[in-house]
Design a protein around this motif. Structure first.
Motif, PDB file in Angstrom:
ATOM      1  N   PRO A   1       0.820  -1.218   0.000  1.00  0.00           N
ATOM      2  CA  PRO A   1       0.000   0.000   0.000  1.00  0.00           C
ATOM      3  C   PRO A   1       0.852   1.264   0.000  1.00  0.00           C
ATOM      4  O   PRO A   1       1.837   1.367   0.721  1.00  0.00           O
TER       5      PRO A   1
ATOM      6  N   PRO B   1       1.802   4.727   1.167  1.00  0.00           N
ATOM      7  CA  PRO B   1       1.489   5.512   2.366  1.00  0.00           C
ATOM      8  C   PRO B   1       0.749   6.807   2.056  1.00  0.00           C
ATOM      9  O   PRO B   1       0.083   7.367   2.919  1.00  0.00           O
TER      10      PRO B   1
ATOM     11  N   ILE C   1      -1.844   7.101   0.338  1.00  0.00           N
ATOM     12  CA  ILE C   1      -3.292   6.866   0.348  1.00  0.00           C
ATOM     13  C   ILE C   1      -3.894   7.318   1.669  1.00  0.00           C
ATOM     14  O   ILE C   1      -4.940   7.973   1.698  1.00  0.00           O
ATOM     15  N   GLU C   2      -3.227   7.007   2.768  1.00  0.00           N
ATOM     16  CA  GLU C   2      -3.727   7.419   4.079  1.00  0.00           C
ATOM     17  C   GLU C   2      -3.570   8.926   4.266  1.00  0.00           C
ATOM     18  O   GLU C   2      -4.447   9.580   4.849  1.00  0.00           O
ATOM     19  N   GLU C   3      -2.478   9.494   3.752  1.00  0.00           N
ATOM     20  CA  GLU C   3      -2.284  10.941   3.844  1.00  0.00           C
ATOM     21  C   GLU C   3      -3.368  11.680   3.064  1.00  0.00           C
ATOM     22  O   GLU C   3      -3.889  12.712   3.525  1.00  0.00           O
TER      23      GLU C   3
ATOM     24  N   ARG D   1      -6.381  10.507   2.380  1.00  0.00           N
ATOM     25  CA  ARG D   1      -7.637  10.326   3.114  1.00  0.00           C
ATOM     26  C   ARG D   1      -7.770  11.378   4.209  1.00  0.00           C
ATOM     27  O   ARG D   1      -8.819  12.010   4.375  1.00  0.00           O
ATOM     28  N   GLU D   2      -6.686  11.591   4.953  1.00  0.00           N
ATOM     29  CA  GLU D   2      -6.717  12.572   6.042  1.00  0.00           C
ATOM     30  C   GLU D   2      -6.872  13.991   5.487  1.00  0.00           C
ATOM     31  O   GLU D   2      -7.602  14.812   6.049  1.00  0.00           O
TER      32      GLU D   2
ATOM     33  N   LYS E   1      -2.628  15.274  -2.236  1.00  0.00           N
ATOM     34  CA  LYS E   1      -2.061  15.183  -0.892  1.00  0.00           C
ATOM     35  C   LYS E   1      -1.662  16.524  -0.303  1.00  0.00           C
ATOM     36  O   LYS E   1      -1.758  16.738   0.914  1.00  0.00           O
TER      37      LYS E   1
ATOM     38  N   TYR F   1      -5.377   6.464  -5.362  1.00  0.00           N
ATOM     39  CA  TYR F   1      -5.089   7.424  -4.293  1.00  0.00           C
ATOM     40  C   TYR F   1      -6.350   7.802  -3.507  1.00  0.00           C
ATOM     41  O   TYR F   1      -6.271   8.139  -2.322  1.00  0.00           O
TER      42      TYR F   1
ATOM     43  N   SER G   1      -8.843   5.724  -2.963  1.00  0.00           N
ATOM     44  CA  SER G   1      -9.514   4.489  -2.562  1.00  0.00           C
ATOM     45  C   SER G   1      -9.992   4.511  -1.114  1.00  0.00           C
ATOM     46  O   SER G   1     -10.962   3.835  -0.766  1.00  0.00           O
ATOM     47  N   ALA G   2      -9.322   5.276  -0.259  1.00  0.00           N
ATOM     48  CA  ALA G   2      -9.730   5.344   1.147  1.00  0.00           C
ATOM     49  C   ALA G   2     -10.445   6.641   1.483  1.00  0.00           C
ATOM     50  O   ALA G   2     -10.760   6.889   2.644  1.00  0.00           O
ATOM     51  N   ALA G   3     -10.719   7.467   0.481  1.00  0.00           N
ATOM     52  CA  ALA G   3     -11.246   8.813   0.735  1.00  0.00           C
ATOM     53  C   ALA G   3     -12.755   8.932   0.511  1.00  0.00           C
ATOM     54  O   ALA G   3     -13.279  10.034   0.461  1.00  0.00           O
TER      55      ALA G   3
END
Length: 323
Positions: A42, A44, A46-48, A50-51, A162, A190, A192-194
């Protein structure tokens, strides 16, 4: 969700596999080199992302299978319309067409500069509640060509998602280049978690355009990107003087409405062609404000209302499930 194209080999190992780009099934795949060289596991970012986008309520991607169907014009006027309808509605427009960034011209923001602060890149504001970001703001000249391979284009898209400080947004509209290639795969991966709302696909009535839209639909289904609906653009020409309608691009196979019926997809409406739309885009103005009483503007307002209703209904369902 594997970020692989619709024409990937049957036994594709997936981009996150150690065998990506190296397996026998990868031989001859146009994405073999990209898959073999990109980091595994994964990303990283992607989580940034999302936030970063937690403060964005709705995220909408605008796609087209073919160039020249009016996708950027639709994206720009969706942003214009949402911002104009409610001054409390905060709207962002992200241009991810790296090689052909037209959003700055359409939005009347050519020559503007992007500034960087401790919280990231600041987008360019064209009104109090409408902000835009494009690589066009990073070029030294309007005639500069962006001659980049896929990985570098993907890198700037990642930065846009991002590092841009959008603040609190009600809508983020993401304008994309035509097709189903690197940029589209990157955007879906990118985001996918948002909690992306989905895609609006733009086409014209003729079969040569609908063929490519079917590929775009297959792409969305393969990468689990919801389809908000299909818009048929340039659906007839309406004379601005006598309002007589003529068919410039005849729907020889039934047009987008029949295709949506065949594929069980939402059909959002038919936008007629009006020469004042092109004039407004060239001048960096909103056609919806320049010709609010035109048939095309009225249809666009109706389509926008459907988009707002559907995205809000889906968001309410998600919020209920999360409770």
């Amino acid at each position: 969700m594997d970020d692989i194209p619709s024409d990937a080999p049957t036994h594709c190992p997936g981009t996150q596999s150690e065998a990506a780009g190296k397996a026998s099934a990868c031989q001859g795949c146009p994405n073999q080199n990209i898959c073999a060289t990109q980091p595994k596991g994964p990303d990283p970012a992607i989580e940034e992302i999302r936030e970063r986008l937690l403060s964005v309520r709705h995220k909408i991607v605008v796609l087209s299978g073919k160039g020249g169907v009016g996708k950027s014009t639709f994206s720009a006027h969706l942003a214009y319309g949402l911002a104009a309808a409610n001054e409390d509605c905060q709207v962002g427009l992200l241009d991810t067409d790296i090689c052909g960034p037209s959003i700055p011209r359409i939005m009347g923001a050519e020559g503007e500069q992007v500034h960087q602060s401790g919280s990231g890149w600041s987008p360019v504001y064209v009104s109090d509640n409408l902000a835009i970001m494009s690589i066009g703001f990073l070029l030294s000249s309007l005639s500069d060509a962006v001659i980049w391979r896929g990985p570098r284009k993907n890198g700037i898209i990642k930065q846009f998602l991002k590092d841009v400080d959008w603040g609190d947004l009600d809508y983020l509209i993401i304008d994309t280049p035509p097709g189903t290639s690197d940029e589209h795969l990157s955007i879906v991966q990118y985001l996918s978690a948002a909690e992306i709302d989905g895609a609006i696909i733009i086409t014209t009535p003729q079969e040569v355009s609908l063929q490519d839209v079917r590929k775009e639909v297959a792409f969305c289904r393969k990468v689990d990107l919801p389809i908000i609906g299909i818009v048929e653009n340039m659906s007839g020409f309406i004379c601005p003087h006598c309002t007589t309608e003529s068919q410039i691009f005849p729907p020889t196979t039934g047009g987008a409405e029949k295709m949506c019926s065949d594929l069980s997809l939402p059909f959002l409406g038919k936008l007629p062609l009006d020469p004042r739309i092109g004039k407004a885009c060239d001048e960096g103005k909103s056609f919806l404000e320049e010709a609010p009483d035109s048939p095309a503007a009225k249809v666009f307002q109706a389509i926008m209302a459907v988009i707002q209703k559907r995205t809000e209904e889906e968001k309410m369902k998600e919020d209920f499930v999360q409770r």
